[in-house]
Design an enzyme around this catalytic site. Structure first.
Site, mmCIF file in Angstrom:
data_model
loop_
_atom_site.group_PDB
_atom_site.id
_atom_site.type_symbol
_atom_site.label_atom_id
_atom_site.label_comp_id
_atom_site.label_asym_id
_atom_site.label_seq_id
_atom_site.Cartn_x
_atom_site.Cartn_y
_atom_site.Cartn_z
ATOM 1 N N LYS A 85 0.788 -1.235 0.000
ATOM 2 C CA LYS A 85 0.000 0.000 0.000
ATOM 3 C C LYS A 85 0.820 1.285 0.000
ATOM 4 O O LYS A 85 0.286 2.373 0.234
ATOM 5 C CB LYS A 85 -0.934 0.016 1.196
ATOM 6 C CG LYS A 85 -0.256 -0.195 2.542
ATOM 7 C CD LYS A 85 -0.963 0.516 3.669
ATOM 8 C CE LYS A 85 -0.565 1.973 3.694
ATOM 9 N NZ LYS A 85 -1.129 2.725 4.820
ATOM 10 N N SER A 125 -9.655 2.518 -1.943
ATOM 11 C CA SER A 125 -9.018 3.761 -1.524
ATOM 12 C C SER A 125 -9.496 4.932 -2.378
ATOM 13 O O SER A 125 -9.822 4.755 -3.551
ATOM 14 C CB SER A 125 -7.495 3.609 -1.677
ATOM 15 O OG SER A 125 -6.847 4.857 -1.601
ATOM 16 N N TYR A 150 -0.046 1.636 -7.278
ATOM 17 C CA TYR A 150 -0.822 1.166 -6.110
ATOM 18 C C TYR A 150 -2.312 1.453 -6.341
ATOM 19 O O TYR A 150 -3.148 0.561 -6.248
ATOM 20 C CB TYR A 150 -0.340 1.862 -4.840
ATOM 21 C CG TYR A 150 -1.389 1.885 -3.747
ATOM 22 C CD1 TYR A 150 -2.099 3.052 -3.464
ATOM 23 C CD2 TYR A 150 -1.701 0.733 -3.036
ATOM 24 C CE1 TYR A 150 -3.089 3.065 -2.510
ATOM 25 C CE2 TYR A 150 -2.682 0.739 -2.067
ATOM 26 C CZ TYR A 150 -3.378 1.916 -1.804
ATOM 27 O OH TYR A 150 -4.368 1.925 -0.853
ATOM 28 N N LYS A 154 -5.941 -0.937 -7.134
ATOM 29 C CA LYS A 154 -7.253 -0.827 -6.482
ATOM 30 C C LYS A 154 -8.358 -0.695 -7.540
ATOM 31 O O LYS A 154 -9.419 -1.310 -7.433
ATOM 32 C CB LYS A 154 -7.288 0.383 -5.536
ATOM 33 C CG LYS A 154 -6.341 0.290 -4.354
ATOM 34 C CD LYS A 154 -6.719 -0.824 -3.389
ATOM 35 C CE LYS A 154 -5.877 -0.795 -2.134
ATOM 36 N NZ LYS A 154 -6.186 -1.905 -1.211
ATOM 37 N N ASN A 200 3.237 8.842 5.437
ATOM 38 C CA ASN A 200 1.987 9.539 5.736
ATOM 39 C C ASN A 200 2.173 10.596 6.824
ATOM 40 O O ASN A 200 3.056 10.514 7.669
ATOM 41 C CB ASN A 200 0.896 8.535 6.157
ATOM 42 C CG ASN A 200 0.498 7.600 5.020
ATOM 43 O OD1 ASN A 200 0.364 6.412 5.200
ATOM 44 N ND2 ASN A 200 0.307 8.148 3.820
ATOM 45 N N LEU A 201 1.263 11.564 6.802
ATOM 46 C CA LEU A 201 1.386 12.735 7.662
ATOM 47 C C LEU A 201 1.353 12.426 9.150
ATOM 48 O O LEU A 201 2.265 12.821 9.897
ATOM 49 C CB LEU A 201 0.280 13.739 7.323
ATOM 50 C CG LEU A 201 0.270 15.040 8.149
ATOM 51 C CD1 LEU A 201 1.540 15.861 7.881
ATOM 52 C CD2 LEU A 201 -0.980 15.858 7.855
ATOM 53 N N ARG A 232 -6.978 17.124 3.052
ATOM 54 C CA ARG A 232 -7.405 15.723 2.972
ATOM 55 C C ARG A 232 -8.540 15.465 3.954
ATOM 56 O O ARG A 232 -8.795 16.251 4.848
ATOM 57 C CB ARG A 232 -6.226 14.797 3.326
ATOM 58 C CG ARG A 232 -5.021 14.893 2.399
ATOM 59 C CD ARG A 232 -5.322 14.344 1.026
ATOM 60 N NE ARG A 232 -4.125 14.328 0.171
ATOM 61 C CZ ARG A 232 -3.702 15.351 -0.552
ATOM 62 N NH1 ARG A 232 -4.381 16.499 -0.513
ATOM 63 N NH2 ARG A 232 -2.629 15.261 -1.312
HETATM 64 C C1 WQD Z 1 -1.464 13.851 3.432
HETATM 65 C C2 WQD Z 1 -1.095 15.326 3.280
HETATM 66 C C3 WQD Z 1 0.886 15.660 1.976
HETATM 67 C C4 WQD Z 1 3.604 13.738 4.837
HETATM 68 C C5 WQD Z 1 -1.923 8.440 0.824
HETATM 69 C C6 WQD Z 1 -2.286 7.489 -0.283
HETATM 70 C C7 WQD Z 1 -3.698 7.008 -0.091
HETATM 71 C C8 WQD Z 1 -3.877 6.428 1.293
HETATM 72 C C9 WQD Z 1 -3.498 7.459 2.338
HETATM 73 C C10 WQD Z 1 -3.568 4.051 1.138
HETATM 74 C C11 WQD Z 1 -0.633 15.685 1.864
HETATM 75 C C12 WQD Z 1 1.098 16.117 3.413
HETATM 76 C C13 WQD Z 1 2.467 14.241 4.232
HETATM 77 C C14 WQD Z 1 4.642 14.645 5.245
HETATM 78 C C15 WQD Z 1 3.326 16.481 4.416
HETATM 79 N N1 WQD Z 1 -3.093 5.267 1.450
HETATM 80 N N2 WQD Z 1 2.329 15.581 4.034
HETATM 81 N N3 WQD Z 1 4.438 15.989 5.015
HETATM 82 O O1 WQD Z 1 -0.896 11.245 0.119
HETATM 83 O O2 WQD Z 1 -3.200 11.998 0.946
HETATM 84 O O3 WQD Z 1 -2.726 9.582 0.724
HETATM 85 O O4 WQD Z 1 -2.125 7.826 2.075
HETATM 86 O O5 WQD Z 1 -4.687 3.769 0.813
HETATM 87 O O6 WQD Z 1 -3.962 6.014 -1.069
HETATM 88 O O7 WQD Z 1 -2.241 8.197 -1.512
HETATM 89 O O8 WQD Z 1 -1.616 10.871 2.536
HETATM 90 O O9 WQD Z 1 -0.530 11.272 4.700
HETATM 91 O O10 WQD Z 1 0.934 10.948 2.641
HETATM 92 O O11 WQD Z 1 -0.385 13.075 2.915
HETATM 93 O O12 WQD Z 1 3.182 17.691 4.206
HETATM 94 O O13 WQD Z 1 5.710 14.252 5.789
HETATM 95 O O14 WQD Z 1 0.005 15.606 4.144
HETATM 96 O O15 WQD Z 1 1.501 16.550 1.049
HETATM 97 O O16 WQD Z 1 -1.085 16.989 1.581
HETATM 98 P P1 WQD Z 1 -2.083 11.036 1.002
HETATM 99 P P2 WQD Z 1 -0.320 11.488 3.244
#
Ligand code: WQD
Length: 339
Positions: A85, A125, A150, A154, A200-201, A232
């Site tokens: 994932k 997703s 990925y 899906k 992820n954030l 998001r």
């Molecule tokens: C969220 C926001 C980043 C990290 C992904 C997959 C999705 C699902 C969830 C599986 C964005 C910002 C992030 C960091 C940041 N996964 N960010 N600094 O990309 O929306 O979704 O994970 O199903 O399919 O695409 O999630 O948490 O990576 O990012 O600024 O260190 O946080 O730019 O705006 P995303 P994310």
């Protein structure tokens, strides 16, 4: 329907869903290959629920061993979480993603048919929507090309499930399109434990808060959003788990194929998340604004009316609850499930 096979049931969302299943009178059986989870999660599930859940450390692609599990337990339904994932990794290793995510699903459906197991809930997703033409996203919005392999797996699996149901009308399929899962079980015994540097954030924020990372890199503040940072739809993992329980009840009505967005219906920016986390925990999150991350979209959040109208489900927790629970998990488990 009571006996539910949960593939990937030791994972972040899978294990939280297993707890919710037990709390709602179901009997889960877990299949997990430990590629992105730790076996000790089964002990945490027992600590929370008091239940011994049957666990099989096998790969869903392993047809013979999967068949053995079906022969022993005769599950009436399956919740299919198992799959690779990581978006970025999928761009580097597309063949691994197509092989693992597609073959595991094809194998699972083949064995389900053999044992006349007629219900499957699929962990899809929001990424299937690709670059949103508009927000909020509705289930009726086009699912065309995801922005990475990925997400493409899906999209393909959704099509495989729909075609299979066409040919096997007794099969019931629920496709759940998750937005951004965050938070942790309120006990602090289970939570998100990514391998290596978090993509992820939220896990990155909690690792900054606990001192494992120096600061958060905010990927871009020049998006067309209120404060310029990415927006998001962050949904608490317990809400997500409960959405699966509500979906199983829907499958008991033999609906054929149903598709639901599981989100909160609310968009939150990166800077808003930082503020919420600091408010919920009292921990500062130092950050630096950095260039945009390749593949990111500006905004992505759900319309969840369909899940409410048809399942009676909607998210109960907000991002402050999720920040509190994520921090509770991280502060009690500084190294995740690694001792
Ligand atoms: C969220 C926001 C980043 C990290 C992904 C997959 C999705 C699902 C969830 C599986 C964005 C910002 C992030 C960091 C940041 N996964 N960010 N600094 O990309 O929306 O979704 O994970 O199903 O399919 O695409 O999630 O948490 O990576 O990012 O600024 O260190 O946080 O730019 O705006 P995303 P994310």
């Amino acid at each position: 329907m009571r006996k539910i096979l949960v593939t990937g049931g030791l994972g972040f969302i899978g294990s939280t869903t297993v707890v919710s299943l037990i709390e709602n009178g179901y009997e889960p059986i877990i299949v997990d290959n430990l590629s992105n989870s730790k076996e000790m999660v089964i002990d945490r599930i027992k600590q929370i629920t008091g239940k011994e859940v049957p666990l099989y450390i096998i790969d869903v692609c392993d047809e013979e061993n999967l068949r053995t599990v079906f022969a022993k337990h005769h599950p009436e339904g399956v919740i299919h979480f198992a799959g690779l994932k990581a978006v970025g990794e999928s761009v580097e290793k597309p063949l691994s993603y197509y092989e693992n995510n597609l073959l595991s699903t094809l194998t699972l459906l083949k064995v389900m048919k053999e044992f006349d197991c007629r219900n499957i809930v699929f962990s899809s997703s929001a990424t299937v929507y690709g670059i949103p033409q508009r927000v909020p996203l509705y289930e009726s919005d086009p699912v065309n090309h995801a922005t990475n392999p990925y997400g493409e797996t899906k999209v393909m699996i959704e099509h495989i499930l729909m075609d299979t149901q066409d040919a096997w009308p007794e099969l019931n399929v629920a496709i759940l399109r998750y937005f951004n899962p965050i938070g942790a079980h309120p006990s602090g015994l289970m939570g998100e434990d990514p391998n290596g540097i978090p993509n992820n954030l939220m896990p990155y924020i909690t690792q900054v808060a606990i001192g494992k990372r120096e600061y958060l890199r905010v990927w871009g503040n020049d998006y067309p959003t209120p404060d310029g940072t990415g927006v998001r739809d962050y949904i608490h993992v317990v809400d997500l788990a409960n959405g699966h329980v509500a979906t199983l009840k829907k499958l008991d009505t033999n609906p054929g194929v149903v598709i639901y967005n599981l989100g909160t219906g609310k968009g939150t920016s990166v800077l808003e998340m930082i503020t919420a986390f600091e408010k919920a925990t009292g921990k500062k999150v130092p950050y630096q604004i950095c260039p945009r991350r390749a593949g990111d979209v500006a905004e992505n959040y759900a319309n969840c009316d369909k899940a409410y109208n048809e399942l009676g489900w909607k998210a109960q927790y907000d991002i402050v609850d999720a920040c509190r629970d994520s921090w509770n998990w991280q502060s009690k488990n500084p190294n995740g499930y690694n001792k």
